[in-house]
Design a protein around this motif. Structure first.
Motif, mmCIF file in Angstrom:
data_model
loop_
_atom_site.group_PDB
_atom_site.id
_atom_site.type_symbol
_atom_site.label_atom_id
_atom_site.label_comp_id
_atom_site.label_asym_id
_atom_site.label_seq_id
_atom_site.Cartn_x
_atom_site.Cartn_y
_atom_site.Cartn_z
ATOM 1 N N GLY A 33 -6.279 2.289 9.490
ATOM 2 C CA GLY A 33 -6.838 3.571 9.062
ATOM 3 C C GLY A 33 -7.435 3.537 7.674
ATOM 4 O O GLY A 33 -7.836 4.562 7.130
ATOM 5 N N LYS A 34 -7.523 2.355 7.077
ATOM 6 C CA LYS A 34 -7.988 2.216 5.706
ATOM 7 C C LYS A 34 -9.477 2.521 5.597
ATOM 8 O O LYS A 34 -10.278 2.053 6.391
ATOM 9 N N ILE A 35 -9.833 3.313 4.598
ATOM 10 C CA ILE A 35 -11.233 3.681 4.386
ATOM 11 C C ILE A 35 -11.943 2.621 3.540
ATOM 12 O O ILE A 35 -13.040 2.203 3.854
ATOM 13 N N VAL A 36 -11.317 2.193 2.457
ATOM 14 C CA VAL A 36 -11.893 1.162 1.589
ATOM 15 C C VAL A 36 -10.846 0.092 1.326
ATOM 16 O O VAL A 36 -9.654 0.337 1.408
ATOM 17 N N SER A 94 7.330 -1.464 -2.319
ATOM 18 C CA SER A 94 8.289 -0.703 -1.516
ATOM 19 C C SER A 94 8.718 0.578 -2.231
ATOM 20 O O SER A 94 9.046 1.571 -1.582
ATOM 21 N N ILE A 95 8.683 0.572 -3.547
ATOM 22 C CA ILE A 95 9.006 1.782 -4.319
ATOM 23 C C ILE A 95 7.854 2.780 -4.247
ATOM 24 O O ILE A 95 8.062 3.977 -4.069
ATOM 25 N N SER A 99 -0.146 4.045 2.537
ATOM 26 C CA SER A 99 -0.763 3.485 3.739
ATOM 27 C C SER A 99 -1.263 2.059 3.545
ATOM 28 O O SER A 99 -1.364 1.304 4.502
ATOM 29 N N MET A 100 -1.574 1.649 2.323
ATOM 30 C CA MET A 100 -2.113 0.306 2.077
ATOM 31 C C MET A 100 -1.080 -0.670 1.531
ATOM 32 O O MET A 100 -1.417 -1.804 1.196
ATOM 33 N N MET A 101 0.178 -0.266 1.452
ATOM 34 C CA MET A 101 1.160 -1.105 0.785
ATOM 35 C C MET A 101 1.415 -2.436 1.497
ATOM 36 O O MET A 101 1.638 -3.440 0.842
#
Length: 124
Positions: A33-36, A94-95, A99-101
């Motif tokens: 779902g990443k846009i950039v 993790s902290i 969505s991009m982690m």
């Protein structure tokens, strides 16, 4: 004591992380779902990377100092330092969460291993 390895490892990980992220994005799409990607916002990636990696590299510096003072084998020291950097990336992402982690964790961990192995570690 020669601190150049620490700074090279840190800064080149920050520089290479977004590039690795872009490569990972094309090979395996971990965040559909990443846009950039991080490469499209490279200056922001560098700025945020510097900010979020500072606590890890403060600890890294302390461990670096300990390893240098106790004459620990250079290969073992390199493994310890690279592992610490990767654990720092995993802990930080993790902290923060988001969505991009997963993409960030994979790309900066790969970048950290590559740069850590590339540069020569010298304590003297």
């Amino acid at each position: 004591m020669n601190w150049s390895y620490l700074f090279k490892h840190w800064f080149f990980t920050l520089l290479l992380g977004p590039v690795v992220s872009q490569i990972v994005m094309y090979v395996i799409d971990v965040s559909p779902g990443k846009i950039v990607g991080l490469l499209e916002v490279y200056p922001l990636s560098l700025l945020f990377g510097l900010f979020f990696s500072t606590p890890t590299y403060i600890l890294y510096g302390l461990v670096y100092y300990f390893l240098a003072r106790n004459n620990i084998n250079l290969n073992l020291s390199k493994v310890i330092l690279i592992s610490l950097a990767v654990v720092g990336v995993i802990t930080t992402t993790s902290i923060i969460k988001g969505s991009m982690m997963l993409d960030i964790t994979i790309s900066y961990s790969i970048a950290s291993v590559i740069t850590g192995l590339f540069f020569k570690l010298k304590f003297n």
